[in-house]
Motif scaffolding. Structure first.
Motif, PDB file in Angstrom:
ATOM      1  N   ALA A 150      -3.577  -3.661   2.090  1.00 30.45           N
ATOM      2  CA  ALA A 150      -3.406  -2.523   3.087  1.00 30.45           C
ATOM      3  C   ALA A 150      -3.260  -1.235   2.369  1.00 30.45           C
ATOM      4  CB  ALA A 150      -2.060  -2.983   3.913  1.00 30.45           C
ATOM      5  N   ALA A 151      -3.216  -0.183   3.062  1.00 29.79           N
ATOM      6  CA  ALA A 151      -3.350   1.224   2.364  1.00 29.79           C
ATOM      7  C   ALA A 151      -1.897   1.643   2.040  1.00 29.79           C
ATOM      8  CB  ALA A 151      -3.608   2.469   3.301  1.00 29.79           C
ATOM      9  N   LYS A 152      -1.676   2.097   0.829  1.00 36.14           N
ATOM     10  CA  LYS A 152      -0.425   2.426   0.349  1.00 36.14           C
ATOM     11  C   LYS A 152       0.306   3.206   1.530  1.00 36.14           C
ATOM     12  CE  LYS A 152       1.728   5.281  -3.458  1.00 36.14           C
ATOM     13  NZ  LYS A 152       1.731   6.092  -4.631  1.00 36.14           N
ATOM     14  N   GLY A 153       1.573   2.671   1.476  1.00 36.08           N
ATOM     15  CA  GLY A 153       2.345   3.594   2.560  1.00 36.08           C
ATOM     16  C   GLY A 153       2.396   2.389   3.806  1.00 36.08           C
ATOM     17  N   LYS A 154       1.558   1.355   3.921  1.00 35.68           N
ATOM     18  CA  LYS A 154       1.428   0.488   5.146  1.00 35.68           C
ATOM     19  C   LYS A 154       1.543  -0.807   4.581  1.00 35.68           C
ATOM     20  CE  LYS A 154      -1.318   3.851   7.873  1.00 35.68           C
ATOM     21  NZ  LYS A 154      -2.519   4.184   8.774  1.00 35.68           N
TER      22      LYS A 154
END
Length: 642
Positions: A457-461
């Motif tokens: 997943a994308a950083k922050g998610k």
């Protein structure tokens, strides 16, 4: 257990082959290849202490190497192709959030007792888990009538039977060698609470799985031992099926110190000249260099972290190459005890190794522990780095977990997610040291709810809390492992000198966490081979839920779990092609991707995992044996006192 001949000429490794497997022909380089730059005069003359003036090559900082040498460090051949990525649907897969496998409900239920405090655990087969404790007054009794400090837990019945250890396995390390034998190493001297326990500091213990529930631990301290005392050592399985043993202390204590440090490596079975190799890296990592974190990399070298520093170690050439330090003053090894994991090695990431650490502490662990506090907030920093040229140049990439944590366990779930479970929000690991201990615990504010980390997943998610809280705290000396059906076995917690009923008491109860995929329609397969050959194809008959778009195959090693360290754990995707109900799978290309020994095979259908099955990766032969190394080790070392 096969009978063991008591001949005075019986070799160290012959004793380890309790399943009567065939010995491999010695094929290791002579010791001079390793020690040309060291000189051996006085190098291995210690028995109970370490000479800190030992000569050793200086570590070569990675950033100072010429670009061509940087590239060579991580060069390797891996199986698969770019075309395989498209077939597997990875472009869509890499953009997923949690996926359907992890978006439903989870449950946590009780599941019997462990019999001994579950300080160390490892999955044995489809239905059994070996559990080791320190020698203490557990209610479970051994054959001799005294308290047991080892047991086998049966998953299907939730029953335990005692194991009969001779030596004290307090804070030992362990791992599986290439022939499928479990090797436990190190420990501590006899505890006052259990006079049946012999000194375990230099111990080597064997457990060979069986099918009749009668297999037990085998020890022979006079002939089978390490080169020196090791309390809090780590192990890692290498590409020849042997294990490398790292660090530890020569005597007990809260944290390490120059007077107790054992900053060396050795191997089982013994290699080269049979004696330990000094590590400047481990020495530089004092005082918090216990249970160093280590993973085998696809190129055959190993990653090692201790305290706030990290390196890549070429064990064949004895070269230490330093990596960037951990950011923001976070200590990751005991008594900071961050959760760590080698992220899944997949076709999508071209089997590039990435290391993740979450939690730990910024407390000054070099202080007198009486000046430390159980109320000091743990770190919530996660640090991640890809171990290739580009990744190391970028250094550690950080983000925060939802809450602070230390003493957590990071588990690779069969979906490829990372589950972080157990631990506390405050304090440090250990017991009986800080000024404001809770009961005897150095830590407070237990974290009872697991957190999930999604590597793609994308950083922050990447984080989610899609789990219930556990019923009890899981603090110091707690453990966890994934079991074959996909549930998570959670046990232990004993931040006390011995069995205790005080606050944060000794816990024997087991809990089983069922992630969301346990309630979904799941794929299945049959026809798994007993042995998975390197770069050899085999065919599974599979059944997948209707509408499945992508099927993947994986090998996993669930490791040896203790103190939040999961020695040798890894997850490797195999190249696989589906035609109708037949899935053609190719074994790992190299022993660096997955070293010889026990593995767990499963398939995923659109990310939902099947039940896994135990296989032998490689031919099941014993690791290479050097009789000269064994003889020299026995000649120049001595066993621990009785």
């Amino acid at each position: 257990m096969a009978p063991v001949t008591r001949s005075s000429r019986l070799t160290l490794v012959a004793l380890s082959l309790l399943a009567a497997r065939t010995l491999a022909t010695p094929s290791l380089p002579p010791s001079t290849d390793l020690f040309d730059t060291l000189g051996d005069e006085g190098l291995f003359d210690f028995e109970t202490s370490v000479d800190y003036d030992l000569a050793a090559p200086e570590p070569a900082d990675y950033d100072l190497l010429p670009p061509e040498q940087q590239d060579d460090i991580f060069a390797r051949v891996v199986d698969g192709s770019l075309a395989a990525r498209s077939w597997h649907g990875y472009e869509a897969h890499s953009k997923r959030a949690l996926g359907k496998a992890m978006t439903g409900a989870s449950t946590m239920v009780t599941a019997g007792q462990t019999g001994v405090a579950a300080m160390q655990i490892t999955l044995v087969d489809d239905d059994h888990i070996v559990i080791y404790d320190k020698a203490e007054d557990n209610a479970l009794k051994s054959k001799s009538g005294g308290s047991a400090w080892g047991s086998v837990y049966t998953i299907s019945t939730q029953k335990v039977r005692a194991l009969n250890l001779k030596t004290n396995s307090f804070c030992a390390g362990g791992g599986w060698i290439g022939n499928g034998t479990l090797v436990s190493v190190g420990g501590n001297p006899r505890q006052d609470s259990n006079e049946n326990a012999a000194d375990g500091l230099a111990a080597v213990r064997f457990f060979t799985p069986c099918t009749n529930d009668k297999c037990d631990v085998y020890e022979n301290p006079s002939r089978i031992r390490m080169t020196s005392q090791r309390w809090y050592p780590s192990t890692v399985r290498l590409q020849d099926g042997s294990i490398m043993i790292l660090g530890g202390m020569i005597a007990g204590g809260f944290n390490n110190a120059p007077s107790t440090d054992n900053p060396t490596f050795e191997w089982f079975p013994p290699k080269f000249d049979g004696l330990p190799v000094y590590s400047k890296f481990l020495h530089d990592a004092l005082n918090s260099n216990l249970f160093p974190i280590t993973y085998l990399l696809p190129n055959g070298q190993i990653f090692v972290a201790a305290n706030q520093i990290a390196m890549v170690y070429d064990w064949k050439k004895n070269i230490e190459r330093r990596l960037p330090d951990f950011p923001n003053g976070v200590t990751v090894t005991y008594p900071a005890s961050a959760a760590s994991v080698l992220l899944p090695l997949t076709i999508a990431n071209n089997w590039t190794p990435e290391i993740l650490f979450c939690g730990g502490t910024t407390a000054n662990l070099n202080l007198n522990p009486a000046k430390l506090s159980s109320s000091y907030l743990a770190s919530k920093q996660c640090s991640r780095m890809a171990l290739n040229t580009a990744g190391i140049k970028k250094g550690w990439i950080t983000e925060d977990m939802p809450s602070p944590r230390l003493m957590g366990d990071a588990l690779l779930l069969p979906t490829g997610h990372v589950l972080i479970i157990n631990g506390a929000m405050r304090g440090i690991a250990g017991y009986g040291n800080v000024k404001d201990a809770v009961g005897a615990s150095n830590a407070a504010s237990p974290v009872k709810r697991p957190v999930l980390y999604d590597p793609v997943a994308a950083k922050g998610k990447r984080f989610s809390y899609n789990f219930p809280e556990g019923r009890v705290e899981r603090l110091y000396h707690s453990t966890a492992t994934v079991i074959p059906d996909g549930r998570v076995f959670v046990a232990g917690s004993n931040p006390n000198d011995r069995v205790s009923q005080k606050t944060y008491r000794t816990r024997y109860g087991v809990e089983m966490l069922s992630p969301p995929y346990m309630s979904l329609a799941r794929p299945s397969f049959s026809g798994a081979p007993a042995k998975v050959g390197y770069n050899k194809a085999f065919t599974l008959t599979v059944s997948v839920p209707k509408g499945t778009k992508a099927v993947q195959a994986f090998l996993m090693d669930h490791g040896y779990s203790t103190h939040g360290v999961h020695m040798s754990s890894r997850m490797v995707e195999l190249v696989a092609t589906l035609k109708g109900t037949k899935l053609t799978v190719t074994g790992p290309k190299t022993t660096g991707l997955f070293p010889p020994g026990t593995g767990w095979l499963h398939i995923n259908a659109d990310g939902v995992p099947s039940v896994s099955t135990k296989v032998m990766v490689g031919d099941g032969a014993s690791p290479p044996v050097s009789q000269s190394a064994i003889n020299n080790m026995l000649k120049k070392t001595k066993g621990s006192p009785k």
